[in-house]
Design a protein around this motif. Structure first.
Motif, PDB file in Angstrom:
ATOM      1  N   UNK A   1      81.403 -11.680  72.113  1.00  0.00           N
ATOM      2  CA  UNK A   1      82.398 -11.219  73.088  1.00  0.00           C
ATOM      3  C   UNK A   1      82.308  -9.714  73.260  1.00  0.00           C
TER       4      UNK A   1
ATOM      5  N   UNK B   1      79.081  -8.742  75.030  1.00  0.00           N
ATOM      6  CA  UNK B   1      79.220  -9.093  76.453  1.00  0.00           C
ATOM      7  C   UNK B   1      80.090  -8.076  77.182  1.00  0.00           C
TER       8      UNK B   1
ATOM      9  N   UNK C   1      78.864  -5.284  80.307  1.00  0.00           N
ATOM     10  CA  UNK C   1      79.343  -5.153  81.684  1.00  0.00           C
ATOM     11  C   UNK C   1      79.380  -3.702  82.146  1.00  0.00           C
ATOM     12  N   UNK C   2      79.587  -2.781  81.195  1.00  0.00           N
ATOM     13  CA  UNK C   2      79.684  -1.363  81.562  1.00  0.00           C
ATOM     14  C   UNK C   2      78.471  -0.562  81.079  1.00  0.00           C
TER      15      UNK C   2
ATOM     16  N   UNK D   1      69.340 -15.990  72.663  1.00  0.00           N
ATOM     17  CA  UNK D   1      70.689 -15.516  73.014  1.00  0.00           C
ATOM     18  C   UNK D   1      70.635 -14.216  73.815  1.00  0.00           C
TER      19      UNK D   1
ATOM     20  N   UNK E   1      68.188 -12.873  75.580  1.00  0.00           N
ATOM     21  CA  UNK E   1      67.610 -13.009  76.931  1.00  0.00           C
ATOM     22  C   UNK E   1      68.532 -13.797  77.858  1.00  0.00           C
ATOM     23  N   UNK E   2      69.072 -14.928  77.371  1.00  0.00           N
ATOM     24  CA  UNK E   2      69.868 -15.734  78.292  1.00  0.00           C
ATOM     25  C   UNK E   2      71.183 -15.047  78.635  1.00  0.00           C
ATOM     26  N   UNK E   3      71.647 -14.133  77.773  1.00  0.00           N
ATOM     27  CA  UNK E   3      72.849 -13.375  78.101  1.00  0.00           C
ATOM     28  C   UNK E   3      72.519 -12.146  78.947  1.00  0.00           C
TER      29      UNK E   3
ATOM     30  N   UNK F   1      88.717  -6.822  69.098  1.00  0.00           N
ATOM     31  CA  UNK F   1      89.855  -7.290  69.887  1.00  0.00           C
ATOM     32  C   UNK F   1      89.607  -6.824  71.312  1.00  0.00           C
ATOM     33  N   UNK F   2      90.128  -7.588  72.286  1.00  0.00           N
ATOM     34  CA  UNK F   2      89.952  -7.212  73.691  1.00  0.00           C
ATOM     35  C   UNK F   2      90.433  -5.770  73.874  1.00  0.00           C
ATOM     36  N   UNK F   3      89.610  -4.924  74.437  1.00  0.00           N
ATOM     37  CA  UNK F   3      90.006  -3.537  74.654  1.00  0.00           C
ATOM     38  C   UNK F   3      89.339  -2.573  73.692  1.00  0.00           C
ATOM     39  N   UNK F   4      88.797  -3.096  72.591  1.00  0.00           N
ATOM     40  CA  UNK F   4      88.084  -2.235  71.640  1.00  0.00           C
ATOM     41  C   UNK F   4      86.911  -1.517  72.300  1.00  0.00           C
ATOM     42  N   UNK F   5      86.261  -2.195  73.260  1.00  0.00           N
ATOM     43  CA  UNK F   5      85.091  -1.577  73.898  1.00  0.00           C
ATOM     44  C   UNK F   5      85.490  -0.317  74.661  1.00  0.00           C
ATOM     45  N   UNK F   6      86.747  -0.285  75.179  1.00  0.00           N
ATOM     46  CA  UNK F   6      87.149   0.902  75.952  1.00  0.00           C
ATOM     47  C   UNK F   6      87.347   2.113  75.055  1.00  0.00           C
ATOM     48  N   UNK F   7      87.830   1.842  73.822  1.00  0.00           N
ATOM     49  CA  UNK F   7      87.978   2.934  72.849  1.00  0.00           C
ATOM     50  C   UNK F   7      86.584   3.470  72.499  1.00  0.00           C
TER      51      UNK F   7
END
Lengths: 171, 573
Positions: A65, A68, A72-73, A102, A104-106, A149-155
């Motif tokens: 997750x 992924x 996106x960014x 995994x 390559x397909x992602x 957790x959702x949002x960790x990537x923004x930090x």
């Protein structure tokens, strides 16, 4: 009594670890790239720009997750900051064949290595995956984060941008 | 024995450090100290509704801490571990505290030497793999010495010798081995570097020694094993195979058969952007390899026989997991992953991931040899490699993940599974207590990210099983329909709320709604609060844990039902 000592030392260690800065250079361990070539982790570099090192496994849902969400960014972030993400899979022979499929397909464009007997994971003191590290342009580990957790990537993105601008990063 | 060795080790470490401390360069670079630790403790309570009985020791914990000193190519460290007593479901032999892992290592250019404890694997590990899985409390670290030598780019030679960790002591057997690997492309980098085909070949020889103290049998004290392997990679194609052989090695696990052992594993894959295909197969015949021939459970295993079935993370998908059968097994798995492109009718704005996976495993087809014809060889049985034996396990599953909007994501999963439980988990033919299990399992997993750093996740699962007692359908004593080992079907629901990236709150319930024993139709409620900051995670949980099977290193262990309050802390620095 013994139990009390173990618990209290665990708590003390936890409290002190909050004040510790990660610090230090990347330790030496051998990992393999997807072509099967051995690379020493202390040679990871990105021409003076920051690096993200993310420990993951093909069987770890939160890891995928996170990767992924970053993906996106990623192209945009790379353009803006020159950052490079190195994804370290800790899959063993049970699932190491799944790493390349995994990735390559992602459609991930990260630099991927397999740490099959977890030597690099041990050297980096990773307890559980996902565990993500941020390394500055001088090769110093400046930040790390366990779990996703959702949002960790923004930090993480904010910290990468701060690092490039030379600002202090938040924990 | 471990402790007297520790003294020598500490003396050696002290010597190295004192030499370092005096030098001028030390003042410029004093090195770095890093480590990590984890504590998992539980206060159990008796709960007769689910059959949870923790005995008289209600408070139990597993704890460890690593500390490593590094300076340039030199590193040294140790791990303190403590289990007084270990959490329910872990091997009680671990009870105690100590420093079972300590090492000093020096790596410089082409040479890398470790004294003390180390982890290592040769090839895929089907002949030799020393590794740890702290969460499962699997640890067969070597205690001895290891040398890795890279005389030239593309060539790696490894040598290991030592004894394996056995709880807080060492195995009675000694293990020694050598491994060589040649990466052909790397070796001829200047001339062949631009070749598109990459070839890696390798081989190893491993031997164990254990004294024969058996009064009746003449047991081999030295047992040799070895394997050869190769990998070919070209473009998106990948092929690798390893074949292993083991000389006669009568042990508790193989019922003291003197036959040779064989294992072959192979896998091939093709991957391109948005599509991949993976096929794996294996044949294993009498390949249990332990440094103590009397060892059971996950103790003193020298090799690692990988299981190719899907590694499920949803709890009811993994209710009855499979584990490699070291005495004999033939099987394989296949997986196709496809990403439906963004902007298509099915793919929508964000695309859609589809994974199809299937695996099937059978016993080997064996014929017993009558004792009277087997007095010279003690082979016990022969294997017919042209066919397969009983079905052990299958799992056919499909998983679809789709992101609808920036806020809403969904995963759907369905699986059909079969488990020959009596053989795979209990090593018996008794279907009366351990019936075959056929199951259909469904999962829905929804994540609603209502703010950029806040989300709610819902998970619903259903496990619908039928139990097959073969000819033991009727209990011979009560003359009623047999329901031993039948836990019926289950449903479960879980809600996980992460109000910010630091906090998470989980509540869950698993309901054994149609257990044939009406008194066992109970709810397994569970709640957890977790706090995460940087590398640190602290969680407190309370509730019931159903009994289950956990598998590691090809061996399954039974975890009893429990109820209680748990605390977990983990961090690194």
């Amino acid at each position: 009594m013994k139990q009390l000592i173990v618990i209290s030392s665990a708590i003390i260690l936890t409290l002190t670890s909050f004040t510790f800065n990660n610090g230090g250079k990347l330790p030496s361990a051998t990992v393999k790239n997807l072509d099967g070539t051995s690379i020493n982790s202390n040679t990871f570099s990105n021409d003076g720009k920051p690096m993200i090192i993310s420990f993951w496994a093909t069987w770890c849902k939160p890891c995928k997750k996170e990767l992924d969400a970053i993906n996106e960014e990623y192209a945009e972030l790379q353009k803006e900051t020159g950052v490079k993400l190195i994804a370290i899979s800790i899959d063993d022979a049970r699932s190491s064949g799944k790493v390349v499929t995994d990735v390559k397909s992602k459609g991930w464009t990260y630099e991927v290595y397999i740490d099959e007997n977890q030597d690099f994971k041990r050297a980096m003191n990773v307890n559980n995956v996902p565990h993500t590290f941020l390394i500055d342009g001088k090769g110093e580990i400046v930040w790390s984060h366990n779990s996703y957790a959702e949002g960790d990537e923004e930090i993480l993105f904010e910290n990468v941008k701060k690092l490039v601008k030379g600002e202090k990063i938040s924990h | 024995m471990v402790y007297s060795q520790s003294k020598y080790y500490l003396a050696l470490l002290g010597l190295v450090l004192s030499i370092n401390l005096k030098s001028q360069s030390f003042k410029e670079d004093p090195g770095a100290i890093h480590g990590n630790f984890q504590f998992d403790g539980a206060y159990y309570q008796k709960d007769s509704a689910i059959g949870a009985d923790p005995g008289s020791e209600l408070f139990r914990y597993n704890a460890f801490g690593n500390i490593t000193y590094t300076r340039g190519g030199f590193s040294a460290g140790g791990r303190f571990e403590s289990y007084n007593p270990p959490l329910l479901g872990f091997l009680s032999g671990y009870k105690g505290s100590g420093v079972p892992y300590r090492f000093a290592r020096y790596a410089h250019k082409d040479i890398d030497i470790t004294v003390g404890n180390y982890y290592e694997q040769f090839g895929s590990g089907i002949v030799f793999r020393a590794y740890e899985n702290r969460g499962l409390l699997y640890d067969n670290a070597m205690d001895g010495m290891r040398v890795i030598f890279r005389p030239k780019n593309g060539i790696t030679l490894k040598g290991v010798i030592g004894k394996q960790r056995t709880y807080f002591s060492l195995s009675p057997g000694t293990v020694r081995g050598i491994d060589g690997e040649v990466n052909v492309m790397e070796l001829f980098d200047s001339t062949l570097g631009k070749l598109k085909t990459k070839v890696i070949i390798g081989g190893n020889f491993v031997s164990k020694y254990q004294q024969d103290q058996d009064p009746t049998l003449v047991l081999p004290e030295n047992v040799a094993a070895g394997s050869g392997r190769f990998t070919v990679i070209r473009g998106g194609f990948n092929f690798n195979a390893e074949y292993a052989f083991k000389a006669n090695d009568p042990s508790y696990q193989n019922h003291y058969s003197y036959r040779d052992g064989h294992a072959l594993i192979a896998s091939t894959s093709y991957a391109t952007n948005g599509f991949s295909f993976l096929l794996s197969g294996k044949m294993i015949d009498n390949m249990s390899f332990r440094s103590d021939r009397n060892a059971t459970n996950t103790i003193d295993m020298i090799n690692y026989l990988p299981d190719f079935s899907k590694f499920h993370t949803y709890s009811l998908m993994a209710y009855y997991p499979y584990a490699t059968q070291p005495n004999g097994e033939i099987g394989g798995s296949a997986e196709i992953q496809y990403k439906v492109k963004k902007g298509t009718w099915l793919g929508g704005k964000y695309g859609m991931d589809i994974t199809l996976n299937g695996s099937m495993f059978f016993g080997t087809d064996t014929t017993g040899i009558p004792v009277i014809k087997d007095t010279a060889n003690h082979y016990k049985y022969t294997t017919n490699y042209g066919s397969v034996g009983d079905e052990y396990y299958h799992d056919f599953n499909i998983e679809i993940t789709k992101k609808f909007t920036k806020k809403l994501k969904m995963t759907l999963m369905y699986a059909n599974q079969f488990l020959n439980q009596s053989i795979v988990q209990f090593n018996t033919l008794d279907k009366e207590e351990h019936p075959d299990i056929h199951s259909n399992i469904g999962v829905i997993d929804l994540t609603w990210r209502y703010k950029s750093n806040s989300a709610i996740r819902f998970e619903g699962q259903g496990y619908f099983a039928s139990y097959d007692y073969k000819d033991k359908k009727i209990d011979p004593v009560t003359n009623e329909k047999n329901i031993i080992g039948n836990t019926g079907s289950w449903v479960s629901a879980l809600v996980e709320w992460t109000p910010s990236t630091h906090w998470s709150i989980t509540v869950a319930d698993q309901y054994n709604y149609n257990n044939p024993d009406i008194t066992k139709r109970v709810h397994y409620y569970y709640g957890m609060l977790a706090y995460i900051s940087g590398p640190t995670r602290i969680s407190i949980s309370y509730g019931r844990q159903r009994q289950g099977i956990f598998c590691a290193g090809g061996v399954c262990r039974f975890v009893p039902a429990s109820n209680g309050l748990s605390l977990s802390i983990s961090s690194s620095f």
